[in-house]
Design a protein around this motif. Structure first.
Motif, short mmCIF file in Angstrom:
data_model
loop_
_atom_site.label_atom_id
_atom_site.label_comp_id
_atom_site.label_asym_id
_atom_site.label_seq_id
_atom_site.Cartn_x
_atom_site.Cartn_y
_atom_site.Cartn_z
N PHE A 180 -58.41 35.17 34.78
CA PHE A 180 -57.96 33.42 34.68
C PHE A 180 -56.64 32.90 35.01
O PHE A 180 -55.19 34.54 34.53
CB PHE A 180 -57.80 33.00 33.57
CG PHE A 180 -59.45 33.01 33.26
CD1 PHE A 180 -60.24 32.22 34.36
CD2 PHE A 180 -60.52 33.64 31.51
CE1 PHE A 180 -61.50 32.52 34.19
CE2 PHE A 180 -61.79 33.95 31.48
CZ PHE A 180 -62.19 32.89 32.45
N SER A 181 -56.01 33.31 35.88
CA SER A 181 -54.65 33.08 36.59
C SER A 181 -54.17 31.57 37.44
O SER A 181 -55.17 31.03 38.17
CB SER A 181 -54.49 34.03 37.16
OG SER A 181 -55.29 33.95 38.78
N LEU A 182 -53.26 31.01 37.48
CA LEU A 182 -52.74 30.21 38.19
C LEU A 182 -52.40 30.00 39.28
O LEU A 182 -52.39 30.99 39.76
CB LEU A 182 -51.93 29.46 37.20
CG LEU A 182 -51.48 28.11 37.72
CD1 LEU A 182 -52.55 27.14 36.91
CD2 LEU A 182 -49.54 27.66 37.12
N SER A 183 -53.68 28.50 40.51
CA SER A 183 -53.45 29.08 41.39
C SER A 183 -52.22 27.60 42.27
O SER A 183 -52.57 26.63 41.58
CB SER A 183 -54.91 29.49 41.72
OG SER A 183 -54.93 28.94 43.92
N ASP A 184 -52.48 28.11 42.86
CA ASP A 184 -51.24 26.82 43.96
C ASP A 184 -52.23 25.60 44.76
O ASP A 184 -52.74 24.78 45.21
CB ASP A 184 -50.34 26.62 44.56
CG ASP A 184 -50.53 28.08 46.33
OD1 ASP A 184 -51.83 28.34 46.48
OD2 ASP A 184 -49.87 28.61 46.27
N GLY A 185 -53.27 26.57 44.85
CA GLY A 185 -54.65 26.26 45.52
C GLY A 185 -54.36 25.85 47.47
O GLY A 185 -54.95 25.27 48.26
N GLU A 186 -53.47 26.78 47.52
CA GLU A 186 -53.51 27.17 49.06
C GLU A 186 -53.64 28.81 49.52
O GLU A 186 -54.22 28.56 50.47
CB GLU A 186 -52.13 26.37 49.62
CG GLU A 186 -51.67 25.21 48.85
CD GLU A 186 -50.48 24.82 49.51
OE1 GLU A 186 -50.05 25.16 50.75
OE2 GLU A 186 -50.53 23.35 49.45
N LYS A 187 -52.97 29.09 47.94
CA LYS A 187 -52.79 30.91 48.46
C LYS A 187 -53.49 31.67 47.41
O LYS A 187 -53.35 31.43 46.84
CB LYS A 187 -51.87 31.45 48.81
CG LYS A 187 -50.54 30.76 49.42
CD LYS A 187 -50.67 31.54 51.32
CE LYS A 187 -50.61 31.16 52.75
NZ LYS A 187 -50.71 31.47 53.73
N LEU A 188 -54.23 32.31 47.58
CA LEU A 188 -55.03 33.79 46.79
C LEU A 188 -54.59 34.15 46.36
O LEU A 188 -54.16 35.20 47.83
CB LEU A 188 -56.27 33.50 47.35
CG LEU A 188 -57.34 32.27 47.18
CD1 LEU A 188 -58.36 32.57 48.55
CD2 LEU A 188 -57.81 32.11 45.49
#
Length: 224
Positions: free
Chosen positions: A106-114
């Motif tokens: 599980f990792s944090l995302s910025d909602g724009e890049k994967l």
């Protein structure tokens, strides 16, 4: 805050649904796990997951559904990304044994890049996150990039006709009907394989009993 303490603060509810945080975020996550449970089950069924598949879920919430998924399908590798640091920490706690063994991440995302290499996943799915994509076409293109050619992406959401009746969706929700969502995926390079339309009775996050229209769009990354 709402001026009437007995009246739901719909703007706050919308914010917590978009990115759960704090004590209320924990309660929101529990509510979402229940309310979205059938949608998640239906979507996973559409994926037809097999051993050795590498699957990405965008927006897993607290990840309470991941335990059974990994128990049911041996050798499946699961990755979850979320814009909420609270949801990431909760998902890691609930799935500690699978995280430790390397079968879940599980990792944090910025909602724009994967933050994954191109052609990394055999399957990708997301339930009830479409409304919050900041740049929908660019994000759909990101999903396409990290999916293997021939891989399947399942996009699940509530129809515009249903969602616009809920009091909190006026705040920071981008609603879609089936055609609009299909056009978004096609314009980003996907090919639509199938669409599954479902209806279910559920208690909404505003405490209302509602009949929800569900759209599951299954799209593939072309081989060429």
């Amino acid at each position: 805050m709402s001026e009437n303490p007995n009246k739901p603060d719909f703007k706050e509810i919308a914010g917590q649904l978009g990115c759960p945080s704090g004590d209320k975020g924990l309660k929101t996550a529990e509510s979402m796990a229940i309310n979205n449970g059938n949608m998640i089950t239906l979507t996973i069924s559409e994926l037809n997951l097999k051993p050795n598949d590498v699957v990405l879920e965008i927006g897993p919430g607290n990840g309470s559904h991941v335990i059974q998924l990994l128990k049911d399908i041996k050798y499946l590798l699961y990755y979850g990304v979320d814009i909420s640091s609270l949801m990431i920490s909760e998902a890691v706690k609930l799935n500690e044994s699978f995280v430790t063994s390397g079968r879940a991440d599980f990792s944090l995302s910025d909602g724009e890049k994967l933050n994954f290499a191109a052609d990394f996943f055999t399957r990708i799915f997301t339930v009830n996150t479409l409304y919050f994509w900041r740049n929908p076409k660019a994000y759909a293109a990101e999903i396409l990039r990290v999916l293997k050619p021939g891989g399947l992406f399942s996009l699940t959401f509530g129809s515009r006709e249903f969602m616009e009746k809920l009091p909190f969706t006026q705040y920071d929700f981008q609603l879609y009907n089936q055609q609009e969502a299909e056009e978004l995926l096609i314009s980003s390079g996907f090919k639509i394989r199938s669409v599954n339309l479902q209806t279910e009775k559920v208690r909404s996050n505003a405490g209302m009993d509602v009949e929800r229209d569900i759209i599951i769009i299954n799209a593939v990354k072309p081989l060429i």
